[in-house]
Structures are given as structure tokens and as C-alpha cells.
Design a protein around this motif. Structure first.
Motif, PDB file in Angstrom:
ATOM      1  N   PRO A 152       0.880  -1.548  -0.201  1.00  0.00           N
ATOM      2  CA  PRO A 152       0.118   0.089  -0.673  1.00  0.00           C
ATOM      3  C   PRO A 152       0.680   1.549  -0.139  1.00  0.00           C
ATOM      4  N   SER A 153       1.797   1.179   0.622  1.00  0.00           N
ATOM      5  CA  SER A 153       2.212   2.748   0.483  1.00  0.00           C
ATOM      6  C   SER A 153       3.441   3.040  -0.862  1.00  0.00           C
ATOM      7  N   MET A 154       3.671   1.886  -0.765  1.00  0.00           N
ATOM      8  CA  MET A 154       4.397   2.311  -2.579  1.00  0.00           C
ATOM      9  C   MET A 154       3.394   2.353  -3.409  1.00  0.00           C
ATOM     10  N   VAL A 155       2.036   2.164  -3.520  1.00  0.00           N
ATOM     11  CA  VAL A 155       0.575   2.275  -4.586  1.00  0.00           C
ATOM     12  C   VAL A 155       0.072   2.482  -4.118  1.00  0.00           C
ATOM     13  N   GLY A 156       0.029   2.803  -3.329  1.00  0.00           N
ATOM     14  CA  GLY A 156      -1.788   3.498  -2.327  1.00  0.00           C
ATOM     15  C   GLY A 156      -1.591   5.300  -2.204  1.00  0.00           C
ATOM     16  N   PRO A 157      -0.538   5.930  -2.019  1.00  0.00           N
ATOM     17  CA  PRO A 157      -1.380   7.318  -1.972  1.00  0.00           C
ATOM     18  C   PRO A 157      -1.265   7.336  -3.530  1.00  0.00           C
ATOM     19  N   PHE A 158       0.271   7.220  -4.406  1.00  0.00           N
ATOM     20  CA  PHE A 158       0.183   7.262  -5.687  1.00  0.00           C
ATOM     21  C   PHE A 158      -1.639   7.224  -6.742  1.00  0.00           C
ATOM     22  N   LEU A 159      -1.571   5.739  -5.707  1.00  0.00           N
ATOM     23  CA  LEU A 159      -3.315   4.646  -6.524  1.00  0.00           C
ATOM     24  C   LEU A 159      -4.365   6.310  -6.386  1.00  0.00           C
ATOM     25  N   ALA A 160      -4.288   6.721  -4.575  1.00  0.00           N
ATOM     26  CA  ALA A 160      -4.773   6.985  -4.746  1.00  0.00           C
ATOM     27  C   ALA A 160      -5.650   8.581  -5.066  1.00  0.00           C
ATOM     28  N   GLY A 161      -3.970   8.841  -5.756  1.00  0.00           N
ATOM     29  CA  GLY A 161      -4.069  10.323  -5.861  1.00  0.00           C
ATOM     30  C   GLY A 161      -4.187  10.263  -7.841  1.00  0.00           C
TER      31      GLY A 161
END
Length: 474
Positions: A152-161
């Protein structure tokens, strides 16, 4: 016959299913937390609720206190299975309401319900760990929970954005709700037939002294409601004029201090040694970190014109560093000892908080924030699981639910109150053209205060108590 304690792992056949199921829940909680922090600046703008920005975070943490108290008491009386299932259902309902909201007040309502479920889920999972895993595996399972943040930390913020930027921010809530429903089924299947009511080989717990069980639980729930309502009021104070908001916030904080004392180990608010200091430091450190983190993507988007996808990189780096720090704690925590772990983690967080404060004050070098927030995350990764392990170390079968609940109550209340105060400071005391410097300055001050209980943590009971079968944890 079960494997010898020396050969037991969290991935052996006896515990594999439970490990997988609980790690999936942590994974989804990580996705949700990182996604909401990333998209909330857009949500507040879209729903015209800038004044409620802080309470959208603080409210979830505040109602989580109620969920924690109920789940802790329920788990102590009947085992963690039913509390865990109920908490997951509430978490899903809150996500759906928030994702479908057409105004900020409805979104906050969804976040409040989500908090009830999230808080209960945390405590119930802690009790599952205490009931299923032997003492020597506690550091490993909590490290595995932390590792569940890696993807999640690798993709979560970027994906959410990216979802918010190219689709809609609503899917940051609704998508997690769907995945959590699937995980709900997985966990129910994995826990079927597992005895979660007692510790294997231990006698039935003796009856508690003092008030009858029903009266004790009712009192704790009532106090938790007072704490939660007061914390939410602190958040809403930012929507008022400073002349009214600050007195209201001060009165609410006093009410919290009065109501929360019976929900925590005796001596917590005065930083008594060992367990009380563990619980107090958890609340102060969590408050400092999460109050600052709520404003990191907001600052990058509003002050430095970062896109949501790029602003999420700071959260990505921080979460990865958190996972790395947790892994280090799981392997070397006992060797280094609590005092050294506390000093190292505090220094790392001070570097992160202080550096971001400088960037906010001088309005320059925004890309440095991405690196600085990694230091803060690494410090929290070292500290957080260590405090959890120490809490179980100072617990017995009769108070595991209460102590786990107290740790999470301190965590959520400290975060909720500090975030709410940060929101009030943000709107009423702008410095250098914005409220961001004062928010990060608050984080530095709270972290320095946390160093006081940090030097009184202790290292848990002596090894003989653990090896003799006592449930106290290392």
C-alpha cells in the motif's frame, strides 16, 4: 501436537490462515488510511468543507475510542471473534456513507461510523494475537502487520491521487469498502473453529473485583462517549471564531482529561513507569505524527502546486520507512532495549518534523519534504510495534483486552485531539503567510513532551516469567 515453541512461526500450519487473514485486514486499513490522507484536500474543496478538514480526520479517531472500549470489554468477556466481525461491518458501512456523501457533514458522519469499526477492529486483532500466538512470536506478527503496509505504501498514495485526479475521489472510499467485504469473508473462514476464548492450557480467568461486570462496561462506554464527543467538539471549534473556538476547545480538552483516566492504566497521565508510560507515549507520539501528516499533502498541493499523485509520494516514502523500521524493531528490538529505541525514533522524527517546519516557514525546497517525511516514518516504525509488544508484556489474560484497548485509546485520542488543535491553529494563527508552520511546530512540541514517558518505558518482565508460561510478553 503443536510444534515446540522454539520451532513455532507465524507461518506454520497451525497459524497460517489466521496470519494471512489478519494481514489482509491490516493491508486494507493501510490502503484506506493512505488514500484518505492523500485525497482529503480535494474532498474538502469539492464538498466546500475546508473548515471541517481537521475533524474529518479527528472524528474518525475519536469515535474509534468508543469502538476500542466496547471491543476490549467484549473481547475480555466473550473472546474477540464477535467484536472483530462487528467492527469490520461498521468499517464497511462508514466507507460507503463517506464515498456517497454529497456534503462535508455527511462525509464526516461516514468517517465517524468508520472510526467505530476501525477502533474495534484494532483491539480485537490485538486480542487475537494474544490468544493465538505464543509470546516469542508477538514481535514477528506485529512486524508482519507493519510489512502489510509495504505494498500500500508503494502504490496507495500514488494510486489514490491518480484515482482522484482522473476518476473521482469517491472511489478511494468505495473501492476499499468492496475489498474489505471480500476480506471479511476470508477472515471468517480462517477463524472458523479456532478457540479464541481462552489461552491454551490455562485455567478459567478469575472473576474481576469491584463493580459488577455490566456496570464496569457501562461506565467505560459512557466515558469513551464523553472522550469521543469532546474530541469531535475540539475539531468543530475550528469552524468558529477564535474567541469562541479556543475556550470551547480548552473546555473539551479538560473534559477529555477527566473522562479518559479510568480508561487507561493508573498513573498514565502522570507518566508512571512501565505500562502507564508506554500508553502515554503512544498517544503523544501518534498525535505529533498524524497531526503533521494530515497537513503534508495539503501543503504540497496548496502551497507548492503539486498534483495529488505527486504529493502522495511523501506518504509513500514515509510508509515504506515505517515498514522498514518495524522490521528492524522485530529483529533487534530486544537487543537494543526500549531506551535506545525511544531515543533513535525520537531523533528521526525530530529531523522529519523540524525539516518540514523549515520548508513551510521559508516556502522553498518542497521536494525535500518527501525525504524528510521518510525520516519521520522510520522513527514511527521503530517505536510503534515496540510499544505494542511492551503492552502485551505487561499484561495478563485478565487484562489483555483492557490494556490493548487502553493503548489504542491513547493512540486515537492523542491523534484526534492533536489533529483538532492543529486545525484550530491552522485557521487562527497563520505564520509566514499560512497556517502550516504552526501545525508542524505543534508536532515538534508534542514529540518533545513524549520524550518524558519515553525514558520510563522499561523492557518488560524478566525472561523467567515468560518462559514459565506466564502470559506476560517480552
Amino acid at each position: 501436537m503443536s510444534a515446540p515453541a522454539s520451532a513455532a512461526t507465524i507461518w506454520d500450519g497451525q497459524r497460517l490462515g489466521i496470519t494471512v487473514g489478519s494481514v489482509v485486514l491490516i493491508f486494507l486499513a493501510a490502503i484506506e488510511a493512505l488514500a484518505v490522507t492523500t485525497v482529503m484536500p480535494l474532498v474538502a474543496t469539492d464538498l466546500q468543507g475546508e473548515a471541517l478538514y481537521a475533524v474529518a480526520f479527528a472524528g474518525t479517531l475519536a469515535t474509534g475510542v468508543i469502538g476500542m472500549v466496547v471491543a476490549g470489554a467484549w473481547s475480555d468477556r466473550a473472546g474477540p471473534r464477535a467484536p472483530l466481525y462487528t467492527a469490520i461491518a461498521l468499517f464497511i458501512v462508514g466507507l460507503v456513507i463517506a464515498g456517497a456523501a454529497t456534503d462535508m457533514y455527511t462525509l464526516v458522519l461516514g468517517r465517524l461510523i468508520q472510526g467505530l469499526g476501525g477502533g474495534g477492529q484494532t483491539v480485537a486483532l490485538y486480542v487475537v494475537v494474544a490468544r493465538v500466538y505464543p509470546p516469542q512470536l508477538h514481535g514477528r506478527i506485529f512486524a508482519a502487520y507493519a510489512a502489510a503496509w509495504v505494498v500500500p505504501s508503494m502504490v496507495g498514495p500514488f494510486l489514490a491521487g491518480a484515482v482522484a485526479q482522473y476518476l473521482h475521489w469517491r472511489w478511494a472510499f468505495l473501492g476499499v469498502a468492496v475489498l474489505t467485504a471480500v476480506a471479511f469473508v476470508l477472515v471468517a473462514v480462517r477463524l472458523r473453529g479456532v478457540d479464541l476464548n481462552t489461552h491454551p492450557g490455562e485455567a478459567e480467568d478469575p472473576p474481576a473485583e469491584g463493580l459488577p461486570a455490566g456496570a464496569r462496561i457501562g461506565l467505560r462506554i459512557m466515558l469513551a462517549v464523553i472522550v469521543a464527543v469532546a474530541a469531535v467538539v475540539v475539531g468543530f471549534a475550528a469552524d468558529l471564531a477564535p474567541a469562541a473556538g479556543w475556550p470551547l476547545a480548552a473546555a473539551s480538552v479538560m473534559a477529555i482529561a477527566f473522562a479518559i483516566r479510568p480508561l487507561l492504566p493508573a498513573g498514565t497521565l502522570r507518566a508512571a513507569p512501565r505500562l502507564p508510560s508506554v500508553v502515554l507515549m503512544r498517544g503523544l507520539a501518534a498525535g505529533a505524527f498524524f497531526a503533521a501528516e494530515a497537513y503534508v499533502p495539503k501543503m504540497l498541493m496548496e502551497r507548492f502546486d503539486f498534483s495529488p499523485t505527486i504529493a502522495g509520494l511523501a506518504l509513500t516514502v514515509s510508509a515504506l520507512a515505517w515498514s522498514g523500521g518495524s522490521a528492524v524493531q522485530g529483529r533487534y528490538g530486544d537487543r537494543l532495549g526500549s531506551r535506545r529505541m525511544e531515543v533513535i525514533s525520537t531523533v528521526l522524527m525530530l529531523v522529519g518534523f523540524g525539516g518540514v517546519l523549515v520548508v513551510a516557514a521559508v516556502h522553498a525546497a518542497p521536494w525535500v519534504v518527501v525525504v524528510l517525511w521518510g525520516f519521520a516514518g522510520g522513527g514511527m516504525g521503530l517505536l510503534y510495534p515496540r510499544l505494542t509488544v511492551l503492552t502485551l508484556a505487561y499484561s495478563t489474560p485478565t487484562d489483555e483486552g483492557f490494556n490493548s484497548s487502553a493503548l489504542s485509546i491513547s493512540d486515537s485520542t492523542g491523534s484526534a485531539v492533536t489533529i483538532a488543535i492543529a486545525g484550530l491553529l491552522f485557521v487562527s494563527l497563520p505564520i509566514a503567510g499560512s497556517g502550516f508552520p504552526v501545525v508542524f511546530g505543534l508536532a515538534v512540541v508534542v514529540l518533545l513532551i513524549a520524550a518524558v514517558p519515553g525514558f520510563r518505558l522499561g523492557d518488560g518482565p524478566a525472561a523467567p516469567a515468560v518462559s514459565s508460561g506466564d502470559p506476560a510478553r517480552r
